[in-house]
Design a protein around this motif. Structure first.
Motif, PDB file in Angstrom:
ATOM      1  N   LEU A 150      -4.993   2.515 -11.096  1.00 35.84           N
ATOM      2  CA  LEU A 150      -3.643   2.294 -10.467  1.00 35.84           C
ATOM      3  C   LEU A 150      -3.787   3.028  -8.968  1.00 35.84           C
ATOM      4  O   LEU A 150      -3.653   2.455  -7.992  1.00 35.84           O
ATOM      5  CB  LEU A 150      -2.333   3.025 -11.196  1.00 35.84           C
ATOM      6  N   LYS A 151      -3.990   4.339  -9.251  1.00 41.61           N
ATOM      7  CA  LYS A 151      -4.384   5.156  -7.650  1.00 41.61           C
ATOM      8  C   LYS A 151      -5.294   4.357  -6.957  1.00 41.61           C
ATOM      9  O   LYS A 151      -5.289   4.276  -5.785  1.00 41.61           O
ATOM     10  CB  LYS A 151      -4.626   6.469  -8.141  1.00 41.61           C
ATOM     11  N   GLU A 152      -6.469   4.412  -7.650  1.00 39.76           N
ATOM     12  CA  GLU A 152      -7.638   3.537  -6.858  1.00 39.76           C
ATOM     13  C   GLU A 152      -7.106   2.233  -6.006  1.00 39.76           C
ATOM     14  O   GLU A 152      -7.545   1.974  -4.808  1.00 39.76           O
ATOM     15  CB  GLU A 152      -8.910   3.498  -7.619  1.00 39.76           C
ATOM     16  N   PHE A 153      -6.340   1.428  -6.889  1.00 39.14           N
ATOM     17  CA  PHE A 153      -5.943   0.118  -6.366  1.00 39.14           C
ATOM     18  C   PHE A 153      -5.261   0.494  -5.074  1.00 39.14           C
ATOM     19  O   PHE A 153      -5.358  -0.578  -4.165  1.00 39.14           O
ATOM     20  CB  PHE A 153      -5.198  -0.373  -7.532  1.00 39.14           C
ATOM     21  N   GLU A 154      -4.147   1.395  -5.334  1.00 40.75           N
ATOM     22  CA  GLU A 154      -3.268   1.324  -3.809  1.00 40.75           C
ATOM     23  C   GLU A 154      -4.068   1.779  -2.807  1.00 40.75           C
ATOM     24  O   GLU A 154      -3.820   1.818  -1.713  1.00 40.75           O
ATOM     25  CB  GLU A 154      -2.243   2.410  -4.384  1.00 40.75           C
ATOM     26  N   VAL A 155      -5.172   2.719  -2.987  1.00 43.54           N
ATOM     27  CA  VAL A 155      -6.118   2.973  -1.649  1.00 43.54           C
ATOM     28  C   VAL A 155      -6.821   1.795  -1.297  1.00 43.54           C
ATOM     29  O   VAL A 155      -6.784   1.367   0.005  1.00 43.54           O
ATOM     30  CB  VAL A 155      -7.011   4.124  -2.251  1.00 43.54           C
ATOM     31  N   PHE A 156      -7.132   0.812  -2.250  1.00 45.69           N
ATOM     32  CA  PHE A 156      -7.923  -0.287  -1.990  1.00 45.69           C
ATOM     33  C   PHE A 156      -7.233  -0.937  -1.003  1.00 45.69           C
ATOM     34  O   PHE A 156      -7.567  -1.778  -0.147  1.00 45.69           O
ATOM     35  CB  PHE A 156      -8.466  -0.942  -3.222  1.00 45.69           C
ATOM     36  N   VAL A 157      -5.688  -1.191  -1.643  1.00 45.30           N
ATOM     37  CA  VAL A 157      -4.853  -1.955  -0.630  1.00 45.30           C
ATOM     38  C   VAL A 157      -4.490  -1.624   0.642  1.00 45.30           C
ATOM     39  O   VAL A 157      -4.843  -2.383   1.687  1.00 45.30           O
ATOM     40  CB  VAL A 157      -3.349  -2.146  -1.396  1.00 45.30           C
ATOM     41  N   VAL A 158      -4.401  -0.516   0.728  1.00 45.37           N
ATOM     42  CA  VAL A 158      -4.191   0.182   2.065  1.00 45.37           C
ATOM     43  C   VAL A 158      -5.402   0.015   2.939  1.00 45.37           C
ATOM     44  O   VAL A 158      -5.395  -0.170   4.401  1.00 45.37           O
ATOM     45  CB  VAL A 158      -3.830   1.784   2.229  1.00 45.37           C
ATOM     46  N   GLU A 159      -6.743   0.598   2.591  1.00 47.24           N
ATOM     47  CA  GLU A 159      -8.019   0.616   3.305  1.00 47.24           C
ATOM     48  C   GLU A 159      -8.797  -0.603   3.532  1.00 47.24           C
ATOM     49  O   GLU A 159      -8.937  -1.025   4.579  1.00 47.24           O
ATOM     50  CB  GLU A 159      -8.821   1.384   2.696  1.00 47.24           C
ATOM     51  N   LYS A 160      -8.391  -1.921   2.568  1.00 51.36           N
ATOM     52  CA  LYS A 160      -9.363  -3.096   2.616  1.00 51.36           C
ATOM     53  C   LYS A 160      -8.446  -4.291   2.369  1.00 51.36           C
ATOM     54  O   LYS A 160      -8.704  -5.262   3.337  1.00 51.36           O
ATOM     55  CB  LYS A 160     -10.408  -3.007   1.388  1.00 51.36           C
ATOM     56  N   LEU A 161      -7.261  -4.327   1.640  1.00 51.69           N
ATOM     57  CA  LEU A 161      -6.699  -5.550   1.542  1.00 51.69           C
ATOM     58  C   LEU A 161      -5.915  -5.818   2.821  1.00 51.69           C
ATOM     59  O   LEU A 161      -5.759  -7.142   3.345  1.00 51.69           O
ATOM     60  CB  LEU A 161      -6.039  -5.496   0.285  1.00 51.69           C
ATOM     61  N   HIS A 162      -4.722  -4.934   3.004  1.00 50.31           N
ATOM     62  CA  HIS A 162      -3.726  -5.433   4.347  1.00 50.31           C
ATOM     63  C   HIS A 162      -4.559  -5.458   5.505  1.00 50.31           C
ATOM     64  O   HIS A 162      -3.719  -6.349   6.291  1.00 50.31           O
ATOM     65  CB  HIS A 162      -2.775  -4.209   4.175  1.00 50.31           C
ATOM     66  N   PRO A 163      -5.542  -4.662   5.759  1.00 48.53           N
ATOM     67  CA  PRO A 163      -6.022  -4.928   7.318  1.00 48.53           C
ATOM     68  C   PRO A 163      -6.658  -6.496   7.160  1.00 48.53           C
ATOM     69  O   PRO A 163      -6.908  -7.098   8.327  1.00 48.53           O
ATOM     70  CB  PRO A 163      -7.302  -4.105   7.197  1.00 48.53           C
ATOM     71  N   VAL A 164      -6.872  -7.076   6.049  1.00 47.27           N
ATOM     72  CA  VAL A 164      -7.468  -8.451   6.281  1.00 47.27           C
ATOM     73  C   VAL A 164      -6.560  -9.486   5.829  1.00 47.27           C
ATOM     74  O   VAL A 164      -6.107 -10.660   6.599  1.00 47.27           O
ATOM     75  CB  VAL A 164      -8.680  -8.500   5.266  1.00 47.27           C
ATOM     76  N   VAL A 165      -5.969  -9.407   4.601  1.00 48.94           N
ATOM     77  CA  VAL A 165      -4.999 -10.462   4.202  1.00 48.94           C
ATOM     78  C   VAL A 165      -3.701 -10.399   4.526  1.00 48.94           C
ATOM     79  O   VAL A 165      -2.720 -11.054   4.433  1.00 48.94           O
ATOM     80  CB  VAL A 165      -5.147 -10.936   2.751  1.00 48.94           C
ATOM     81  N   GLY A 166      -3.482  -9.117   5.121  1.00 53.22           N
ATOM     82  CA  GLY A 166      -1.898  -8.916   5.614  1.00 53.22           C
ATOM     83  C   GLY A 166      -1.738  -9.606   6.964  1.00 53.22           C
ATOM     84  O   GLY A 166      -0.710  -9.826   7.592  1.00 53.22           O
ATOM     85  N   HIS A 167      -2.717 -10.301   7.631  1.00 49.40           N
ATOM     86  CA  HIS A 167      -2.714 -10.995   8.780  1.00 49.40           C
ATOM     87  C   HIS A 167      -3.734 -12.136   8.819  1.00 49.40           C
ATOM     88  O   HIS A 167      -4.576 -12.658   9.443  1.00 49.40           O
ATOM     89  CB  HIS A 167      -3.497  -9.957  10.068  1.00 49.40           C
ATOM     90  N   LEU A 168      -3.454 -12.879   7.627  1.00 46.74           N
ATOM     91  CA  LEU A 168      -4.601 -13.835   7.076  1.00 46.74           C
ATOM     92  C   LEU A 168      -4.427 -15.200   8.020  1.00 46.74           C
ATOM     93  O   LEU A 168      -5.351 -15.529   8.608  1.00 46.74           O
ATOM     94  CB  LEU A 168      -4.256 -14.398   5.527  1.00 46.74           C
TER      95      LEU A 168
END
Length: 264
Positions: A150-168
């Protein structure tokens, strides 16, 4: 140069188009009502428009309230009530539903079996995101994250997911939220925030295959998608074997809710 009257009409039309949908907040309070026997969807929709929305706007000025109705997915035909806030100004998550309001004549409880149910979601890594879209469709995907990650997932969202798919796309983004109040605390959702039904049809036209633009955009993200899959419970997401362009990104349990301004 446009004549003054024509210019005014153009601005008004533009404003109306922009006004459709809801400003997606960093805090979202959601409620899926279960209608009582004998209550028709149209009667409930009329109540929401004439009584419910004006009442909530007066009582909760920090929240923008709107309603949606599902046209695709697991909860097709269901309504969704949404309270959206730019930030959580309270000391903590909501302890009671903000949807139990009315004009004094009718309340949510007169129409539904579950007026007190709600879930408050907070955008993961909200402090890292400077702007959010206006959405005419909320495609809500109920994702299942492995309990030991869970904690790792949230870090993954902040560092990798949102910067890419947050502006897909200009008219579609993927945003990740965590339930912090009400039901299902600790669970996660992905919201495909889509500008309008017309925008959705550019990617997933009704009754037809996914479009080339969708496949072309998701293709370079295959590595990131596979990494996402390592955080998710097996069998809970769209597998690559399905051939879907958004494999891993889509949950098997999802619903598209369309804003009231697009309902007939």
């Amino acid at each position: 140069m446009l004549e003054p009257r024509l210019l005014l009409c153009t601005l008004l039309i533009s404003g109306m188009a922009y006004g459709q949908g809801i400003p997606v907040g960093k805090v979202l309070v959601l409620h899926v009502p279960e209608l009582k026997e004998g209550v028709t969807p149209q009667a409930f929709q009329d109540f929401l428009a004439s009584d419910f929305l004006p009442s909530t706007d007066r009582k909760f000025p920090d929240l923008t309230f709107e309603f949606f109705k599902a046209d695709r997915g697991a909860q097709k035909g269901k309504f969704l009530l949404v309270g959206s806030a730019e930030n959580n100004k309270n000391t903590g998550p909501a302890k009671e539903s903000p949807f139990i309001v009315g004009t004094g004549k009718k309340t949510l409880g007169d129409y539904t079996k579950n007026p007190q149910s709600f879930t408050e979601y907070n955008l993961i890594g909200a402090d890292k995101i400077t702007s959010l879209p206006n959405a005419g469709i909320l495609g809500i995907h109920f994702i299942k994250v492995k309990q030991d990650r869970l904690k790792e997932f949230e870090v993954f969202v902040v560092e990798k997911l949102h910067p890419v798919v947050g502006h897909l796309f200009p008219d579609m983004q993927l945003l990740y939220y965590k339930a912090t109040g009400g039901a299902n605390i600790g669970s996660y959702i992905t919201i495909f925030t889509i500008d309008s039904p017309a925008a959705r049809d550019k990617y997933w036209p009704g009754g037809a295959d996914e479009t080339t633009i969708l496949k072309t955009t998701f293709k370079p993200l295959e590595g990131l998608a596979k990494e996402l899959g390592t955080y998710l419970v097996e069998g809970s997401f769209l597998e690559p074997s399905s051939g879907g362009a958004a494999a891993y990104w889509e949950s098997k349990v999802w619903t598209d809710f369309v804003h009231s301004s697009y309902l007939r």
